[in-house]
Motif scaffolding. Sequence first.
Motif, PDB file in Angstrom:
ATOM      1  N   GLU A 186       5.692 -12.349  -9.373  1.00 42.81           N
ATOM      2  CA  GLU A 186       5.171 -13.568 -10.000  1.00 42.81           C
ATOM      3  C   GLU A 186       3.889 -14.035  -9.314  1.00 42.81           C
ATOM      4  O   GLU A 186       2.908 -14.388  -9.970  1.00 42.81           O
ATOM      5  N   ALA A 187       3.921 -13.990  -7.964  1.00 45.27           N
ATOM      6  CA  ALA A 187       2.739 -14.410  -7.216  1.00 45.27           C
ATOM      7  C   ALA A 187       1.567 -13.475  -7.504  1.00 45.27           C
ATOM      8  O   ALA A 187       0.419 -13.917  -7.630  1.00 45.27           O
ATOM      9  N   ALA A 188       1.878 -12.162  -7.628  1.00 44.84           N
ATOM     10  CA  ALA A 188       0.820 -11.198  -7.916  1.00 44.84           C
ATOM     11  C   ALA A 188       0.185 -11.506  -9.264  1.00 44.84           C
ATOM     12  O   ALA A 188      -1.033 -11.451  -9.435  1.00 44.84           O
TER      13      ALA A 188
ATOM     14  N   LEU B 103      -3.483   3.313   0.329  1.00 42.60           N
ATOM     15  CA  LEU B 103      -2.547   2.185   0.327  1.00 42.60           C
ATOM     16  C   LEU B 103      -3.000   1.066   1.262  1.00 42.60           C
ATOM     17  O   LEU B 103      -2.736  -0.104   1.024  1.00 42.60           O
ATOM     18  N   THR B 104      -3.671   1.438   2.360  1.00 45.56           N
ATOM     19  CA  THR B 104      -3.994   0.440   3.371  1.00 45.56           C
ATOM     20  C   THR B 104      -5.335  -0.241   3.126  1.00 45.56           C
ATOM     21  O   THR B 104      -5.489  -1.426   3.386  1.00 45.56           O
ATOM     22  N   PHE B 105      -6.316   0.518   2.624  1.00 49.35           N
ATOM     23  CA  PHE B 105      -7.680  -0.024   2.604  1.00 49.35           C
ATOM     24  C   PHE B 105      -8.251  -0.298   1.219  1.00 49.35           C
ATOM     25  O   PHE B 105      -9.294  -0.905   1.111  1.00 49.35           O
ATOM     26  N   THR B 106      -7.610   0.189   0.161  1.00 51.83           N
ATOM     27  CA  THR B 106      -8.228  -0.053  -1.144  1.00 51.83           C
ATOM     28  C   THR B 106      -7.575  -1.251  -1.822  1.00 51.83           C
ATOM     29  O   THR B 106      -6.465  -1.660  -1.485  1.00 51.83           O
ATOM     30  N   ARG B 107      -8.281  -1.775  -2.804  1.00 53.51           N
ATOM     31  CA  ARG B 107      -7.741  -2.914  -3.550  1.00 53.51           C
ATOM     32  C   ARG B 107      -6.483  -2.488  -4.283  1.00 53.51           C
ATOM     33  O   ARG B 107      -5.502  -3.224  -4.323  1.00 53.51           O
ATOM     34  N   TYR B 108      -6.546  -1.267  -4.857  1.00 54.10           N
ATOM     35  CA  TYR B 108      -5.361  -0.765  -5.560  1.00 54.10           C
ATOM     36  C   TYR B 108      -4.150  -0.771  -4.632  1.00 54.10           C
ATOM     37  O   TYR B 108      -3.071  -1.258  -4.983  1.00 54.10           O
ATOM     38  N   GLY B 109      -4.347  -0.235  -3.411  1.00 52.42           N
ATOM     39  CA  GLY B 109      -3.245  -0.130  -2.459  1.00 52.42           C
ATOM     40  C   GLY B 109      -2.653  -1.489  -2.120  1.00 52.42           C
ATOM     41  O   GLY B 109      -1.434  -1.681  -2.104  1.00 52.42           O
ATOM     42  N   ARG B 110      -3.542  -2.473  -1.877  1.00 53.54           N
ATOM     43  CA  ARG B 110      -3.035  -3.807  -1.543  1.00 53.54           C
ATOM     44  C   ARG B 110      -2.302  -4.434  -2.727  1.00 53.54           C
ATOM     45  O   ARG B 110      -1.331  -5.170  -2.562  1.00 53.54           O
ATOM     46  N   LYS B 111      -2.779  -4.112  -3.944  1.00 52.27           N
ATOM     47  CA  LYS B 111      -2.112  -4.655  -5.125  1.00 52.27           C
ATOM     48  C   LYS B 111      -0.707  -4.083  -5.266  1.00 52.27           C
ATOM     49  O   LYS B 111       0.216  -4.769  -5.697  1.00 52.27           O
ATOM     50  N   VAL B 112      -0.551  -2.783  -4.880  1.00 50.58           N
ATOM     51  CA  VAL B 112       0.777  -2.173  -4.939  1.00 50.58           C
ATOM     52  C   VAL B 112       1.749  -2.975  -4.077  1.00 50.58           C
ATOM     53  O   VAL B 112       2.855  -3.308  -4.492  1.00 50.58           O
ATOM     54  N   TYR B 113       1.289  -3.314  -2.861  1.00 53.68           N
ATOM     55  CA  TYR B 113       2.135  -4.121  -1.976  1.00 53.68           C
ATOM     56  C   TYR B 113       2.413  -5.496  -2.596  1.00 53.68           C
ATOM     57  O   TYR B 113       3.533  -6.001  -2.579  1.00 53.68           O
ATOM     58  N   ALA B 114       1.348  -6.092  -3.149  1.00 60.23           N
ATOM     59  CA  ALA B 114       1.478  -7.446  -3.691  1.00 60.23           C
ATOM     60  C   ALA B 114       2.486  -7.481  -4.835  1.00 60.23           C
ATOM     61  O   ALA B 114       3.347  -8.363  -4.893  1.00 60.23           O
ATOM     62  N   VAL B 115       2.409  -6.482  -5.735  1.00 56.54           N
ATOM     63  CA  VAL B 115       3.326  -6.440  -6.885  1.00 56.54           C
ATOM     64  C   VAL B 115       4.767  -6.311  -6.397  1.00 56.54           C
ATOM     65  O   VAL B 115       5.675  -6.976  -6.903  1.00 56.54           O
ATOM     66  N   GLY B 116       4.970  -5.477  -5.384  1.00 56.33           N
ATOM     67  CA  GLY B 116       6.328  -5.252  -4.892  1.00 56.33           C
ATOM     68  C   GLY B 116       6.871  -6.444  -4.126  1.00 56.33           C
ATOM     69  O   GLY B 116       8.064  -6.729  -4.156  1.00 56.33           O
ATOM     70  N   ASP B 117       5.999  -7.156  -3.437  1.00 53.07           N
ATOM     71  CA  ASP B 117       6.472  -8.253  -2.601  1.00 53.07           C
ATOM     72  C   ASP B 117       6.871  -9.449  -3.451  1.00 53.07           C
ATOM     73  O   ASP B 117       7.926 -10.046  -3.252  1.00 53.07           O
ATOM     74  N   ASN B 118       6.040  -9.783  -4.401  1.00 53.81           N
ATOM     75  CA  ASN B 118       6.345 -10.938  -5.239  1.00 53.81           C
ATOM     76  C   ASN B 118       5.569 -10.805  -6.551  1.00 53.81           C
ATOM     77  O   ASN B 118       4.387 -11.109  -6.635  1.00 53.81           O
TER      78      ASN B 118
END
Lengths: 341, 356
Positions: A200-202, A183-198
């Motif tokens: 539309e922006a993701a 969740l912290t270091f991979t692209r997949y993990g960061r995308k999970v955060y991005a999708v949840g945060d916003n």
Amino acid sequence: MGRKFSSYIPAPGKRVYLAIGLLAFEIFIFTIFAENFLTIKNLSTVLINVSDLAIVSLGMTMLLIMGGIDISAGSALGVVGFMIAQLLFKEVHPIIIAFVAIAAGTLIGLINGLLITKFRIPDIIATLSTNSVFRALIFGLLGGKYLVGIPLKFKRLATGTLFGIPNTLIIIIVFFTVFWLVLTFTRYGRKVYAVGDNTEAAKALGININNIRLATYSIMGALIGFAALLYMGRVAVVEIGIGSDLAIRSIAVAVIGGTSVTGGRGSIIGTIAGALFMAFLKNGLVLLGMPSLAEPAVTGVLILLFVGIDVLADLKSTGKIKSRLLGRRLNIVDNKSKDIL
Amino acid sequence: MISKSNTKKILMIIGALLILSSVLLACTESPSEPAETTEEAAVDSEPVTEESSEKYRIAFIPQLVGIPYFTAMDNGGKRAAEAFGVEWIYEGATTTDAAEQVRILESLVQQGVDAVSVATLDAESLNPALKRALEAGVKAYTSDSDSPGGERLVFVAQALGKDLGYAFMDTIAEDIGGKGQVAIVSNDPTSTNLNTWIEYMKERKEEYPDIEIVDVRYAIGGSTEKAMNESLDLMTRYPDLVGLVSMPCSGTPGLAQAVIQADRVGEVWVTGCGTPASVKTYIESGVMKHSVIWDPEELGYLTVWAGIQLIEGNPFKEFNEVPGIDRLIQYFPEDKTLLLGPPLIIDINNVNDYDF
């Protein structure tokens, strides 16, 4: 693009330290006041009994961060548990059973994911529906009976020790470390955060949101499949009530650990603290001699307190909560006015 | 257009609120639901007598479906329905949910069944619904678990609460050799029948001065896993514990499994309500010596017979001949209770004689 995702590594939030602090405080209090609390036997018992909840909470945390939710987790565990029991009765090799269990869990997760992405059903509605379907399936499969006397092939996995350390503690540490790294270091993990945060922006960033959703629901399913193995190892009974409040408990664990139910915020480290907090709370209250009837009230109040602290901590540390809420409302109004125009 | 992410987040917040409130509600009693629709139902189900040429429709609402105990009652009900030529309806929820019981009762009344019996979970919320059913002309009664303080026409009892409570105490006393600490694990604290058994068990304990009942825990929701976790914590809290007694049939395998996990087989004895099929493996492997039960199949059978008597308006005698049951069924007019018989003690000698 790659650098963009991996160069932003958030430090554990205040909320995570708070969860860890409260866990430490809880253990401290119970150690002083509850007899037999700080014994190897009791600690192992608690760690054994929390294992399946902890593993499922891990998946639930990822889903919540992504802005998803899985209400069907407990019933899915029941369906996989039933399959495991049948295979154990047929004396299939445990390794094959483990493989089948995880595969079946993944398939269930994929079904949830497809309903949400392909059929555009809101996560909570989709999984609420599959929850009913899976529960009915368990009901039909059991045919009004209990499965008892299931061979204890997974007892050692779930209740054994390695160099004196409970297997489940090792399993929990390994799983949580791996998923924290992911969740912290991979692209997949960061995308999970991005999708949840916003979302539309993701989307605007070019993230394939549906793929992230499908992957995360499938991972949740795989974790449920593994948790079912641990469950069968320690409980070894399949009855209609199997896993009946697992989903709610795992959501509570994630929230206690500082994961936001509105998505975008949360941490795996907080979740492990939350899972242990819940498990030790239940155990410690019994050992303190708390009357059984007062227990749910105490648990409920503590969870409310946690969420309250969450809001206050947010307010104090950033002062942003007001503007965030206000901003969201303005956004809705803005969209509505666009609609009218 | 409201953006999709906003709608989703609002749904999330609603979900979170639901979850939080259910955590809090777990400890409160479920309120009965106001049902304005009962008046319609009263009109609909008026001509009960004119339909007497058709089959009577007799419904039963168990505490939960899908457990061997109530499945056996269902089978007995089906057998009686065939024997007496009536229609049997068996409808319940998969968890012990008092509000759901009320909902099911009200929908059955609307469907215009002739008689309905309930294995009560929570008398407080059920009694008003039972009253509305009676007002709508449906013969409402209880079976398996009574609803004290309500107006049910009769209670079909499996065994007297007193006999069962005493049987639990006597079997655990025998298992542990008459002395030591014993703990009780029940399910929802509103289950009338289980609370009655606990009271009588405590009353009987006066006969055993060397036994101490140290705790009563409520595994809310009734799952085997919860009963198991309560038992494990009890064994830690009371290291000298020698006996665990499960009131609900669904909890007993959990207690036995806890003793296995804690590696205390032969030191801590388990007994409680348990159908032969669900305790067989534990009795054979020496985790349990006894379980206490009655014949739930026959209880389902008697429930149907009682329903027919109520519909036809036949009063119960002190001792009743019931076709298909080879002993006289006693009726206690002061409590309006019909009694199936004495409890049945299951042990290694008879555990294989039954198929429920």
